[in-house]
Every structure is written in structure tokens, then in C-alpha cells.
Design an enzyme around this catalytic site. Sequence first.
Site, PDB file in Angstrom:
ATOM      1  N   GLU A 104       0.813  -1.209   0.000  1.00  0.00           N
ATOM      2  CA  GLU A 104       0.000   0.000   0.000  1.00  0.00           C
ATOM      3  C   GLU A 104       0.854   1.270   0.000  1.00  0.00           C
ATOM      4  OE1 GLU A 104      -4.011  -1.798   1.968  1.00  0.00           O
ATOM      5  OE2 GLU A 104      -2.586  -0.959   3.364  1.00  0.00           O
ATOM      6  N   CYS A 117       3.431   8.384   1.529  1.00  0.00           N
ATOM      7  CA  CYS A 117       3.976   7.382   2.443  1.00  0.00           C
ATOM      8  C   CYS A 117       4.154   6.091   1.643  1.00  0.00           C
ATOM      9  CB  CYS A 117       2.968   7.215   3.586  1.00  0.00           C
ATOM     10  SG  CYS A 117       3.408   5.960   4.770  1.00  0.00           S
ATOM     11  N   CYS A 124       6.696  -7.397   6.718  1.00  0.00           N
ATOM     12  CA  CYS A 124       7.819  -6.928   7.527  1.00  0.00           C
ATOM     13  C   CYS A 124       8.235  -8.058   8.446  1.00  0.00           C
ATOM     14  CB  CYS A 124       7.408  -5.709   8.357  1.00  0.00           C
ATOM     15  SG  CYS A 124       8.799  -4.967   9.247  1.00  0.00           S
ATOM     16  N   CYS A 128       6.970  -6.093  15.273  1.00  0.00           N
ATOM     17  CA  CYS A 128       6.552  -5.189  16.353  1.00  0.00           C
ATOM     18  C   CYS A 128       5.104  -5.544  16.709  1.00  0.00           C
ATOM     19  CB  CYS A 128       6.668  -3.731  15.904  1.00  0.00           C
ATOM     20  SG  CYS A 128       8.367  -3.297  15.462  1.00  0.00           S
ATOM     21  N   CYS A 131       1.803  -3.514  15.369  1.00  0.00           N
ATOM     22  CA  CYS A 131       1.761  -3.087  13.964  1.00  0.00           C
ATOM     23  C   CYS A 131       1.074  -4.139  13.093  1.00  0.00           C
ATOM     24  CB  CYS A 131       3.191  -2.843  13.473  1.00  0.00           C
ATOM     25  SG  CYS A 131       3.264  -2.400  11.722  1.00  0.00           S
ATOM     26  N   GLU A 173      10.370  -2.447   6.681  1.00  0.00           N
ATOM     27  CA  GLU A 173      11.449  -1.740   7.370  1.00  0.00           C
ATOM     28  C   GLU A 173      12.443  -1.286   6.286  1.00  0.00           C
ATOM     29  OE1 GLU A 173      12.514  -0.529  10.329  1.00  0.00           O
ATOM     30  OE2 GLU A 173      14.357  -0.084   9.243  1.00  0.00           O
ATOM     31  N   SER A 226      11.501   4.650  15.506  1.00  0.00           N
ATOM     32  CA  SER A 226      10.341   4.133  16.247  1.00  0.00           C
ATOM     33  C   SER A 226      10.802   3.661  17.621  1.00  0.00           C
ATOM     34  CB  SER A 226       9.722   2.974  15.459  1.00  0.00           C
ATOM     35  OG  SER A 226       9.207   3.460  14.250  1.00  0.00           O
ATOM     36  N   LEU A 227      10.712   4.542  18.598  1.00  0.00           N
ATOM     37  CA  LEU A 227      11.237   4.208  19.933  1.00  0.00           C
ATOM     38  C   LEU A 227      10.183   3.463  20.755  1.00  0.00           C
ATOM     39  CD1 LEU A 227      13.801   4.490  21.601  1.00  0.00           C
ATOM     40  CD2 LEU A 227      12.934   6.656  22.482  1.00  0.00           C
ATOM     41  N   ASN A 303      -3.420   3.184  16.254  1.00  0.00           N
ATOM     42  CA  ASN A 303      -4.506   2.893  15.318  1.00  0.00           C
ATOM     43  C   ASN A 303      -4.805   1.403  15.375  1.00  0.00           C
ATOM     44  OD1 ASN A 303      -4.878   5.524  14.052  1.00  0.00           O
ATOM     45  ND2 ASN A 303      -2.782   5.234  13.338  1.00  0.00           N
ATOM     46  N   CYS A 346      -1.201   5.140  10.233  1.00  0.00           N
ATOM     47  CA  CYS A 346       0.031   4.455  10.643  1.00  0.00           C
ATOM     48  C   CYS A 346      -0.280   3.075  11.198  1.00  0.00           C
ATOM     49  CB  CYS A 346       0.714   5.192  11.788  1.00  0.00           C
ATOM     50  SG  CYS A 346       1.256   6.798  11.391  1.00  0.00           S
TER      51      CYS A 346
HETATM   52  N1  SAH Z   1       9.517  -0.064   9.898  1.00  0.00           N
HETATM   53  C1  SAH Z   1       9.523   1.383  10.000  1.00  0.00           C
HETATM   54  C2  SAH Z   1       8.340   2.019   9.293  1.00  0.00           C
HETATM   55  C3  SAH Z   1       7.062   1.545   9.877  1.00  0.00           C
HETATM   56  S1  SAH Z   1       5.579   2.417   9.987  1.00  0.00           S
HETATM   57  C4  SAH Z   1       9.510   1.768  11.472  1.00  0.00           C
HETATM   58  O1  SAH Z   1       9.346   0.900  12.317  1.00  0.00           O
HETATM   59  O2  SAH Z   1       9.704   2.949  11.773  1.00  0.00           O
HETATM   60  C5  SAH Z   1       5.771   4.007  10.587  1.00  0.00           C
HETATM   61  C6  SAH Z   1       5.372   4.244  12.036  1.00  0.00           C
HETATM   62  O3  SAH Z   1       4.050   3.782  12.389  1.00  0.00           O
HETATM   63  C7  SAH Z   1       6.333   3.567  12.976  1.00  0.00           C
HETATM   64  O4  SAH Z   1       6.717   4.453  13.977  1.00  0.00           O
HETATM   65  C8  SAH Z   1       5.477   2.483  13.553  1.00  0.00           C
HETATM   66  O5  SAH Z   1       5.974   2.036  14.775  1.00  0.00           O
HETATM   67  C9  SAH Z   1       4.133   3.161  13.649  1.00  0.00           C
HETATM   68  N2  SAH Z   1       3.023   2.212  13.850  1.00  0.00           N
HETATM   69  C10 SAH Z   1       3.016   0.898  13.573  1.00  0.00           C
HETATM   70  N3  SAH Z   1       1.834   0.348  13.906  1.00  0.00           N
HETATM   71  C11 SAH Z   1       1.084   1.349  14.407  1.00  0.00           C
HETATM   72  C12 SAH Z   1      -0.279   1.410  14.890  1.00  0.00           C
HETATM   73  N4  SAH Z   1      -1.061   0.344  14.887  1.00  0.00           N
HETATM   74  N5  SAH Z   1      -0.730   2.609  15.305  1.00  0.00           N
HETATM   75  C13 SAH Z   1       0.047   3.700  15.248  1.00  0.00           C
HETATM   76  N6  SAH Z   1       1.322   3.697  14.794  1.00  0.00           N
HETATM   77  C14 SAH Z   1       1.831   2.530  14.373  1.00  0.00           C
END
Ligand code: SAH
Length: 371
Positions: A104, A117, A124, A128, A131, A173, A226-227, A303, A346
Site C-alpha cells: 500500500e 507514504c 515486515c 513489532c 503493527c 522496514e 520508532s522508539l 490505530n 500508521c
Molecule cells: N519499519 C519502520 C516504518 C514503519 S511504519 C519503522 O518501524 O519505523 C511508521 C510508524 O508507524 C512507525 O513508527 C510504527 O511504529 C508506527 N506504527 C506501527 N503500527 C502502528 C499502529 N497500529 N498505530 C500507530 N502507529 C503505528
Amino acid sequence: MSADALTTRSEDAGKQNLLGMSPGGLVRFFEDIDEKPFRARQLMQWAYQRRVLDFSEMTDLSLRLRERLGAVAALRLPPVKSLEESADGTRKWLIDVGAQQAVETVFIPELNRGTLCVSSQAGCALNCTFCATGHQGFNRNLSAAEILGQIVLASLELHPQRITNVVFMGMGEPLANYKNVLPVIQVLLNDHAFGLSRRRVTISTAGLVPQILRLAEDCNVALAVSLHAPTDELRDELVPINRIHPIAELLDACWRYAEVLASRQVTFEYVMLDGINDSLEQARQLAVLLKGKPAKVNLIPFNPFPGTHYRCSPTHVVDAFMQTLWSMGVVATVRRARGDDIAAACGQLAGRVDDRRKVRLGDKLIGVQSR
Ligand code: SAH
């Protein structure tokens, strides 16, 4: 010409796809066919500035060269399966990447900018826990043509609306697909192609430390990390790659990146999960990690997606968390959810992915002692 018409030419199959080739790679391509290096510049201007992908329409190339290019090469976009538009103007494309896999791409219009985006992988592997993409598993890396194809496709369909910013925050990623992401960044930054400034291209990573350091050398675009947790104990659980590259090592790489970035900040993404990482004590712990550093925090309301047990923190908790960060001298903002009615926000991007891994990262790393 519509993007559809460009994606379906079957006679192009088997020809070398020049889309997404780095500027240096294109120069080499032309040298290999005994053409002058400046042809690379002309080709990029046609494809990326004038949005012309058909060699026969590139009128400042000789007829002979146009025919030659048509015989051996193509500028091929991936096919679009569907396009959805949200009530807030956000658009989401579902892109077919073959073998029943789909990724997407999301366009987010704002007053003075338009952010695209993009996805860098089908699925992935980082697992995490909060996600949607991570839940689906991993199929494969996207090629540079498939990544840049998302941007070209969107710019064709959005014209005259402009893409002013590109964020690698879609599925996957990006730093785990470094070799295909780098040429795409080079095309985005090149003055003869998209000509975006470094500040307008953002790589978001879950924390692949060696690649962060490499990126600093190769092309220091904006970095988002993404901390999501202020302690290793919690981050080990939410972002399993933390068991390989724990917080101290990750932050150290970020500060080194910021040094090369010269006076720019690293953005730290922090998803707000009800009762998990949203207490005031955790806000204080986060502030201690980032205070006095070139850092800002972007709080992302969680989300939800089907099958998750997490809930988003209530608004007043998000606000209190942000206030605590500010009161300790750390800049923080809250990211507004966009396109959530079409599952484009996100972490909601799921596309279509068949998991090809035998073992999930979180399971594989159980017991990993990295510190
Ligand atoms: N792999 C990369 C890009 C991922 S998506 C990364 O980890 O940064 C971009 C952002 O959306 C990341 O900060 C991710 O942690 C966040 N994200 C993932 N799932 C989410 C959710 N369900 N709700 C809100 N943010 C989310």
C-alpha cells in the site's frame, strides 16, 4: 497518459526496467550502450519531472536512440489493484507486486504540503507487536522500481497536485532493504529528477543501528526512529529488534546521525498504547533519555487493526504525556490520524502478504542477551 495504460504493456516484460535506477546507474547504462552520460539526465527529466514514460515521446533524444531504448529497456510501473479515497482527502493505492502479493501507498494532503507514504517491503520481518504489517509476516523486499514506481504512479495520478514530501513509513522496514531504498532516495534528491531537499525525505526505522550509521554516510535524509518505550525491558517486548540493538546503542547511533545532519533533529515516534507505555513515569523516563539532545518526539495515537489486543490511550492521557515531556524540556507533538476510515493510518497498512518466514523474530530472539 493514465498510469493504467503504462503498467500493462506485456511486450515490455523481459526488458531492463530503468525506473528506480540510481542516477549513477543510469549513467553507466548509457555508457554501456555507447551513449553520452548526459542522456541519464535527459531521461530522468522526462520520467520524473515531465512524467513521460514512453521513450518515443522523448523528443530531445535522437530517433535512433528512442528506438534503441524501446528495444532493450522500459520504464515500467507496478500495476494498481485499487484506489480508495478517505473523507479527509487521504488516498490509498493497493499496488500489485506479483505472486498474489500487494503493498500500500498513501497520499496525505495538507494545507502547504502533500506527503506520500511509501512501502519498502511486502510485509515486515521485525514483528513489532502493535503493527498490522508486522502481524502479517514477511514475504520479500521490494525492488527499487517497485518502490519508486509507487511515487511515479502517485505523481501521475495526483498531477497537478504535487508530492512535496516522501516518508518511508508504509509497509516494511526500509533499512532492512537498504540496497533498493538507497537508489530511490538518490533519485528523489537528484536535481534532474524529483529534486526534493533532504529535509523532505524521511526514513523511519525500528532501529537497525548499522544501517543508520551507513545512511549517515550515504545520504543524510531526515531520520525518524520508532522508539515506543523508554526502557529496554518494555522495548524488548514491543519492538523485538531491541534485543539485538538496545536503546543505549540505538540512541548513540542517532546522536551520531544528527551530528552529520548538522543542526537537525531526529524524530522519535512513540505510539500511545493504553496502560502499556503511557504513564507519566514513562514520560519522565523518556524525557531523561532525550533531554538536551537533537531530538523531538512525535506521539502517535495507536490505530487499531483486526486481531490486536491493544487500545489507544485516551486523549487526556496523550496530552498529559506530552505536557510532561515539554515540562522537562523535550519538544513533542501529537500526530493526527489521517485516512483511518480507509485503514490508511500508521500501522494499519496490510496490503496482501503471504508470510514466508519459518520463525517470527520475536520468537527467534527469545533469550537473546545483547547486554
Ligand atoms: N519499519 C519502520 C516504518 C514503519 S511504519 C519503522 O518501524 O519505523 C511508521 C510508524 O508507524 C512507525 O513508527 C510504527 O511504529 C508506527 N506504527 C506501527 N503500527 C502502528 C499502529 N497500529 N498505530 C500507530 N502507529 C503505528
